[in-house]
Design a protein around this motif. Structure first.
Motif, short mmCIF file in Angstrom:
data_model
loop_
_atom_site.label_atom_id
_atom_site.label_comp_id
_atom_site.label_asym_id
_atom_site.label_seq_id
_atom_site.Cartn_x
_atom_site.Cartn_y
_atom_site.Cartn_z
N GLY A 100 0.79 -1.23 0.00
CA GLY A 100 0.00 0.00 0.00
C GLY A 100 0.82 1.27 0.00
O GLY A 100 0.29 2.35 0.13
N LYS A 101 2.18 1.14 -0.16
CA LYS A 101 3.05 2.32 -0.16
C LYS A 101 3.98 2.27 -1.37
O LYS A 101 4.33 1.22 -1.87
CB LYS A 101 3.89 2.36 1.12
N ASN A 102 4.37 3.44 -1.82
CA ASN A 102 5.33 3.52 -2.90
C ASN A 102 6.32 4.63 -2.57
O ASN A 102 5.98 5.80 -2.61
CB ASN A 102 4.64 3.82 -4.23
N TYR A 103 7.55 4.26 -2.19
CA TYR A 103 8.56 5.25 -1.84
C TYR A 103 8.93 6.05 -3.08
O TYR A 103 9.12 5.49 -4.16
CB TYR A 103 9.79 4.58 -1.24
N SER A 104 9.05 7.38 -2.93
CA SER A 104 9.38 8.23 -4.07
C SER A 104 10.76 7.91 -4.62
O SER A 104 11.00 8.04 -5.82
CB SER A 104 9.30 9.70 -3.66
N GLU A 105 11.67 7.50 -3.75
CA GLU A 105 13.01 7.08 -4.16
C GLU A 105 13.48 5.94 -3.25
O GLU A 105 13.18 5.93 -2.06
CB GLU A 105 14.01 8.24 -4.05
N LYS A 154 12.15 5.53 -8.71
CA LYS A 154 13.56 5.90 -8.86
C LYS A 154 14.40 5.11 -7.85
O LYS A 154 14.19 5.21 -6.66
CB LYS A 154 13.75 7.40 -8.65
N ILE A 155 15.35 4.32 -8.36
CA ILE A 155 16.27 3.55 -7.51
C ILE A 155 17.67 4.12 -7.72
O ILE A 155 18.19 4.11 -8.84
CB ILE A 155 16.22 2.05 -7.84
N ILE A 156 18.25 4.65 -6.65
CA ILE A 156 19.56 5.32 -6.74
C ILE A 156 20.61 4.51 -5.98
O ILE A 156 20.47 4.27 -4.78
CB ILE A 156 19.50 6.75 -6.17
N PHE A 157 21.65 4.07 -6.69
CA PHE A 157 22.77 3.36 -6.07
C PHE A 157 23.88 4.35 -5.76
O PHE A 157 24.32 5.11 -6.64
CB PHE A 157 23.31 2.27 -7.00
N HIS A 158 24.33 4.36 -4.51
CA HIS A 158 25.50 5.14 -4.10
C HIS A 158 26.67 4.16 -3.98
O HIS A 158 27.03 3.71 -2.90
CB HIS A 158 25.21 5.87 -2.79
N SER A 159 27.22 3.81 -5.14
CA SER A 159 28.28 2.81 -5.24
C SER A 159 29.34 3.33 -6.18
O SER A 159 29.05 3.62 -7.36
CB SER A 159 27.72 1.48 -5.77
N GLU A 179 8.83 -6.74 -15.28
CA GLU A 179 7.79 -6.33 -16.21
C GLU A 179 7.73 -4.81 -16.37
O GLU A 179 7.64 -4.29 -17.48
CB GLU A 179 6.44 -6.88 -15.76
N THR A 180 7.73 -4.08 -15.27
CA THR A 180 7.71 -2.62 -15.33
C THR A 180 9.05 -2.11 -14.79
O THR A 180 9.22 -1.93 -13.59
CB THR A 180 6.56 -2.04 -14.49
N LEU A 181 10.01 -1.91 -15.66
CA LEU A 181 11.36 -1.55 -15.26
C LEU A 181 11.38 -0.20 -14.56
O LEU A 181 10.88 0.79 -15.10
CB LEU A 181 12.28 -1.51 -16.48
N PRO A 182 11.98 -0.11 -13.37
CA PRO A 182 12.08 1.17 -12.66
C PRO A 182 13.18 2.04 -13.29
O PRO A 182 13.98 1.57 -14.10
CB PRO A 182 12.48 0.76 -11.25
N GLN A 183 13.20 3.32 -12.93
CA GLN A 183 14.30 4.20 -13.33
C GLN A 183 15.47 3.95 -12.38
O GLN A 183 15.29 3.92 -11.17
CB GLN A 183 13.87 5.66 -13.24
N LEU A 184 16.63 3.74 -12.93
CA LEU A 184 17.80 3.40 -12.10
C LEU A 184 18.90 4.42 -12.35
O LEU A 184 19.17 4.80 -13.49
CB LEU A 184 18.27 1.98 -12.41
N PHE A 185 19.56 4.85 -11.25
CA PHE A 185 20.59 5.89 -11.32
C PHE A 185 21.84 5.45 -10.56
O PHE A 185 21.74 4.86 -9.48
CB PHE A 185 20.08 7.20 -10.71
N ALA A 186 23.00 5.77 -11.11
CA ALA A 186 24.28 5.54 -10.42
C ALA A 186 25.31 6.45 -11.06
O ALA A 186 25.24 6.74 -12.26
CB ALA A 186 24.71 4.08 -10.51
#
Length: 354
Positions: A100-105, A154-159, A179-186
Motif C-alpha cells: 500500500g506504499k510507494n517510496y518516491s526514491e 527511482k532507484i539510486i545506487f550510491h556505489s 515487467e515494469t522496469l524502474p528508473q535506475l541511477f548511479a
C-alpha cells in the motif's frame, strides 16, 4: 593433477571513501506523508512517501563510509534501514513493509570497485554482486520482484563507479521488477560521504599501483600516473602525498591493498614446481589459464604485485599483493565556481540513468 581455488580481497584504508549489525534498525525517521491514488496491478491504492535508504554494509577499521552516509540521510529526514546486506533481503523487506506504499526514491548505499564488483551480495549468504553472480541469482529467482515498483520508481545506487558499468546496471534494473522496469541511477564517479566541506560529493579517481612494501617513491609514481593522464593539469606528487582534503575542491589521495591468493593441490608433493623468484612465480601464473584470466579481468599488471609462495604437504599457495594509490579529483560545479557539483540524479553529466 592439480586443483586450484582462489580468493581476491580488496582492503580499503580510507576514512571517508567508497560490513556488523542485527537485521534492520533505525526505522524511526520522521516521514512527511503525501497520499495519492495509483492504480497498479494487484494494488488498488498506493500511498507515496518520502525516500527510503538501505545502508547495505558496515564499516571496518577506520573506514567510516557507511557511518557518514547514515548520518547524511538521517539529516535529510529519509527513512534509513540498516543491516540488510543483499539485494534479496532488500526486495523481501520492501515486499513485506511496502504494502500500500510507494517510496518516491529507493536509495542503496554499497561499496563498489572495478576489481571486485559491489560489496552488496545477491543473497544473505550469497556472492558479491558481479554480472555473473547476478545472472545466477536471477536464474534462481524467476518470479521475485517488488510488488509496487513501477516505471516511475527511482532507484539510486550510491556505489563508487557503478555508473560506468552499463551491463550490470541493466541487470540490476530488471531484478527489482522484470515487467515494469524502474528508473535506475548511479554515478560513474566516487561517492564521498562526510567530507570536510559538505556531507556528500562526487570525485573522479585516478590510479597508480606498486608491489606492496616495494614503492618506488612519490616522484617515480607521480611520473607514472602523469604519463597515464597527460591531459590532466594536476600536481600528482602533491596529490599522492596528501591524505585529506587540503581545501574545498582540491585533489588528494588514499591507499589500499588488493591481495590475490591461489591454493593449488597436487597429487604428490614431488609434483610441486620450484618457484624461487618473483619472475618464476609470474611465469607460472601467466601460463595457468584460470589465474591469468583472473588477473586479466582485474587489469592490473603482474609486475605490480609482490609475489610469495608457501608449501604445505602437497598444497602450493601463491600470494600476490598490490598497493593502489587513488587520487581523487572532486567534481565541481561549472556554473557556480568554488562549489561542488549539484547531486541532481537527472543531470547526465554526473549520473547514469536507465
Amino acid at each position: 593433477m592439480k586443483l586450484i581455488t582462489s580468493s581476491i580481497i580488496a582492503s580499503f584504508i580510507f576514512l571517508i571513501a567508497c560490513q556488523k549489525s542485527d537485521f534492520y534498525k533505525n526505522e524511526n525517521s520522521t516521514l512527511g506523508l503525501a497520499s495519492t491514488a495509483i492504480h497498479q496491478k494487484e494494488v488498488a491504492h498506493v500511498e507515496v512517501v518520502q525516500p527510503i535508504v538501505f545502508i547495505a554494509g558496515f564499516d571496518e577499521d577506520e573506514n567510516a563510509y557507511y557511518t557518514n552516509a547514515t548520518r547524511h540521510f538521517k539529516q535529510k529526514k529519509y527513512k534509513v534501514v540498516e543491516g540488510l546486506y543483499s539485494i534479496d533481503e532488500i526486495i523481501n523487506y520492501l515486499n513485506l513493509h511496502q504494502s500500500g506504499k510507494n517510496y518516491s526514491e529507493i536509495h542503496i548505499v554499497s561499496h563498489s570497485n572495478p576489481w571486485r564488483g559491489m560489496s552488496l551480495k545477491t543473497k544473505k549468504d550469497g556472492d558479491r554482486i558481479t554480472e555473473k553472480a547476478l545472472n545466477e541469482y536471477v536464474a534462481n529467482t524467476k518470479n521475485k520482484s517488488i510488488n509496487t515498483v513501477t516505471n516511475d520508481t527511482k532507484i539510486i545506487f550510491h556505489s563508487c563507479g557503478l555508473g560506468d558499468n552499463s551491463t550490470l546496471l541493466k541487470q540490476l534494473q530488471g531484478v527489482f521488477n522484470k515487467e515494469t522496469l524502474p528508473q535506475l541511477f548511479a554515478s560513474p564517479y566516487f561517492n564521498i560521504f562526510g567530507g570536510k566541506y559538505t556531507e556528500h560529493y562526487l570525485a573522479k579517481p585516478y590510479y597508480v599501483f606498486y608491489p606492496t612494501a616495494q614503492s618506488k617513491g612519490p616522484l617515480a609514481l607521480s611520473q607514472e600516473i602523469a604519463a597515464a593522464n597527460p591531459d590532466k593539469d594536476i600536481d600528482w606528487k602533491k596529490a599522492l602525498t596528501t591524505r585529506e582534503e587540503p581545501g574545498l575542491g582540491e585533489v588528494y589521495s588514499y591507499r589500499f591493498n588488493i591481495p590475490v591468493t591461489w591454493e593449488i593441490a597436487f597429487t604428490t608433493a614431488s609434483e610441486i614446481p620450484n618457484l624461487n623468484t618473483p619472475d618464476e612465480i609470474m611465469d607460472f601464473v601467466a601460463e595457468d589459464e584460470n589465474m591469468a584470466r583472473t588477473l586479466f579481468e582485474m587489469n592490473i599488471p603482474l609486475e605490480k604485485y609482490r609475489w610469495t609462495t608457501k608449501i604445505k604437504d602437497n598444497v602450493l599457495k601463491i600470494s600476490g599483493k598490490t598497493t593502489a594509490l587513488c587520487v581523487l579529483e572532486p567534481i565541481m560545479n561549472l556554473e557556480d565556481e568554488g562549489n561542488y557539483a549539484n547531486l541532481d540524479i537527472l543531470d547526465n553529466t554526473v549520473y547514469t540513468r536507465l
